[in-house]
Design a protein around this motif. Structure first.
Motif, short mmCIF file in Angstrom:
data_model
loop_
_atom_site.label_atom_id
_atom_site.label_comp_id
_atom_site.label_asym_id
_atom_site.label_seq_id
_atom_site.Cartn_x
_atom_site.Cartn_y
_atom_site.Cartn_z
N SER A 191 26.89 -23.82 41.61
CA SER A 191 27.47 -23.74 40.27
C SER A 191 27.30 -22.34 39.68
O SER A 191 28.17 -21.86 38.95
CB SER A 191 26.82 -24.78 39.35
OG SER A 191 25.43 -24.55 39.24
N GLU A 192 26.17 -21.69 40.00
CA GLU A 192 25.95 -20.33 39.50
C GLU A 192 26.93 -19.36 40.14
O GLU A 192 27.44 -18.45 39.49
CB GLU A 192 24.51 -19.89 39.80
CG GLU A 192 23.44 -20.81 39.24
CD GLU A 192 23.44 -20.88 37.73
OE1 GLU A 192 23.72 -19.85 37.08
OE2 GLU A 192 23.16 -21.96 37.18
N LEU A 193 27.21 -19.57 41.43
CA LEU A 193 28.15 -18.71 42.14
C LEU A 193 29.59 -18.94 41.66
O LEU A 193 30.35 -17.99 41.48
CB LEU A 193 28.05 -18.95 43.64
CG LEU A 193 26.79 -18.40 44.32
CD1 LEU A 193 26.66 -18.97 45.73
CD2 LEU A 193 26.84 -16.88 44.38
N PHE A 194 29.95 -20.19 41.45
CA PHE A 194 31.31 -20.49 40.99
C PHE A 194 31.55 -19.92 39.60
O PHE A 194 32.68 -19.54 39.27
CB PHE A 194 31.54 -22.00 40.97
CG PHE A 194 31.93 -22.57 42.31
CD1 PHE A 194 33.05 -22.09 42.99
CD2 PHE A 194 31.17 -23.56 42.90
CE1 PHE A 194 33.40 -22.60 44.24
CE2 PHE A 194 31.52 -24.08 44.15
CZ PHE A 194 32.64 -23.61 44.82
N ALA A 195 30.49 -19.84 38.78
CA ALA A 195 30.64 -19.28 37.44
C ALA A 195 31.07 -17.82 37.48
O ALA A 195 31.75 -17.35 36.57
CB ALA A 195 29.32 -19.42 36.67
N VAL A 196 30.68 -17.12 38.54
CA VAL A 196 31.08 -15.73 38.67
C VAL A 196 32.60 -15.63 38.68
O VAL A 196 33.20 -14.77 38.03
CB VAL A 196 30.49 -15.11 39.96
CG1 VAL A 196 30.96 -13.66 40.12
CG2 VAL A 196 28.98 -15.17 39.95
N MET A 232 25.61 -13.52 39.77
CA MET A 232 24.93 -14.61 39.08
C MET A 232 24.04 -14.05 37.97
O MET A 232 23.20 -13.19 38.23
CB MET A 232 24.04 -15.40 40.04
CG MET A 232 24.72 -16.15 41.13
SD MET A 232 23.54 -17.28 41.94
CE MET A 232 22.13 -16.21 42.23
N GLN A 233 24.20 -14.54 36.77
CA GLN A 233 23.32 -14.10 35.69
C GLN A 233 21.90 -14.59 35.90
O GLN A 233 20.94 -13.98 35.43
CB GLN A 233 23.88 -14.57 34.35
CG GLN A 233 25.22 -13.91 34.01
CD GLN A 233 25.75 -14.28 32.64
OE1 GLN A 233 25.39 -15.31 32.06
NE2 GLN A 233 26.65 -13.45 32.11
N LEU A 234 21.76 -15.66 36.66
CA LEU A 234 20.43 -16.19 36.97
C LEU A 234 19.57 -15.16 37.70
O LEU A 234 18.36 -15.12 37.55
CB LEU A 234 20.56 -17.45 37.82
CG LEU A 234 19.36 -18.40 37.86
CD1 LEU A 234 19.23 -19.12 36.52
CD2 LEU A 234 19.53 -19.42 38.98
N SER A 235 20.23 -14.30 38.47
CA SER A 235 19.48 -13.29 39.22
C SER A 235 18.79 -12.29 38.28
O SER A 235 17.71 -11.79 38.57
CB SER A 235 20.40 -12.54 40.20
OG SER A 235 21.42 -11.85 39.50
N ASP A 236 19.40 -12.02 37.11
CA ASP A 236 18.75 -11.16 36.12
C ASP A 236 17.46 -11.80 35.62
O ASP A 236 16.45 -11.12 35.42
CB ASP A 236 19.68 -10.94 34.92
CG ASP A 236 20.73 -9.87 35.17
OD1 ASP A 236 20.62 -9.12 36.16
OD2 ASP A 236 21.67 -9.77 34.36
#
Length: 342
Positions: A191-196, A232-236
């Motif tokens: 889901s995080e990747l698809f958000a990109v 992914m913003q999660l990576s930040d």
């Protein structure tokens, strides 16, 4: 900075420059119109990207970032001798201090505001979606590089204190690195990747403390847009939490407070918090510093890296306690008991 360049700047920006001071990869300018920062790029496309990005972020309501100055023709890119320069207003602030939980919380909240504004940027080309985040690619490369360093040190014997600590920590670091890289593919990152692609999300990708500036009034700014890109913003958040936790002694309360500061602006789901905690098992601080100094990357010095790895060695038990504290962090999770995906 040559005299001819200074004269060209004065003419283009209708100012007088009284002083020039180099700092990292930029120059500070003292002018009759205030204090500015000038930065050069090899490719015009990069300079165009950061200036457009700054304008768009501010149009979306995120003002806590760099502001570029236009020349007399209204242009924000100043070409000179095969280089492309941008001029920014200097932000009068100090670098955030990750030993201060107050600074950490301000940084987290500012990152959340950036993430909200950094959506709706259509991917300009077919996105190479392979179900594998760029972060994991980078982590795999770092671990492979570290294993080569270990082989070299073992063959030649430790030549200094840094290499002694590297050998002492090697088994644990490699084990943790391999374990999370294998487990990461079982995390719900799709889901995080698809958000990109679907939301056009951007990540900063270099949320080191020196890229957060805090003014005397307590405002926090996120600077250096050079590394921003679709990701992914999660990576930040993983990067921010990993860096600050070391300086906070891997305190669970520090993690919770930082996550709450972020979520007060941009709400995180329990699943996202869980994934952040899982991904922090990767020993990125140790691997980044060691591989950085052996690769002779700018900003990595033997003395600085030694101090950091010594700190990591002293905090091994605290780090392990934090990684095992999922039950305390997620004890009221609505989706069930916390467990490590392995």
């Amino acid at each position: 900075m040559s005299r001819s360049f200074v004269l060209s700047l004065e003419k283009a920006f209708r100012c007088r420059i009284y002083g020039v001071k180099p700092r990292r990869n930029v120059h500070l300018l003292k002018t009759d119109r205030g204090h500015w920062i000038i930065k050069g790029y090899k490719e015009r496309e990069k300079a165009e990207w950061v200036t457009r990005l700054s304008d768009t972020l501010q149009e979306k309501g995120f003002y806590q970032t760099v502001q570029y100055i236009s020349d007399e023709r209204g242009e924000k890119i100043f070409p000179f001798q095969n280089r492309y320069y941008t001029v920014m207003k200097m932000i009068d602030g100090r670098e955030a201090d990750n030993t201060s939980i107050s600074d950490v919380k301000k940084s987290a909240a500012t990152l959340a505001r950036f993430h909200l504004a950094a959506r709706g940027f259509p991917v300009p080309h077919p996105y190479a979606f392979e179900g594998k985040p760029a972060m994991l690619d980078k982590w795999e490369s770092r671990l492979e590089h570290f294993e080569r360093i270990i082989w070299h040190v073992e063959q030649n014997g430790p030549q200094n204190r840094l290499e002694q600590i590297i050998l002492e920590m090697a088994d644990e670091v490699i084990r943790d690195g391999r374990e999370i890289l294998q487990a990461a593919y079982k995390l719900p990152l799709a889901s995080e990747l698809f958000a990109v692609v679907e939301q056009g999300t951007l990540a900063h990708r270099d949320v080191a403390s020196h890229n957060f500036l805090i003014t005397s009034r307590g405002s926090c700014y996120l600077i250096d847009l050079d590394t921003v890109g679709h990701d992914m913003q999660l990576s930040d958040l993983v990067q921010l939490m990993g860096r600050m936790l070391l300086m906070q002694g891997y305190r669970v309360d520090s993690f919770v407070e930082a996550i709450e500061a972020y979520s007060s602006v941009n709400v995180l789901s329990d699943a996202q918090v869980w994934m952040i905690h899982q991904l922090l098992r990767y020993p990125d601080n140790f691997l980044r510093e060691v591989t950085g100094v052996y690769a002779n990357r700018p900003g990595y010095t033997m003395r600085g890296v030694l101090q950091l790895v010594q700190m990591e060695a002293r905090l091994r038990r605290s780090r392990r306690t934090f990684l095992e504290a999922g039950h305390a962090i997620f004890q009221r999770s609505p989706w069930g008991s916390y467990h490590f995906v392995g």
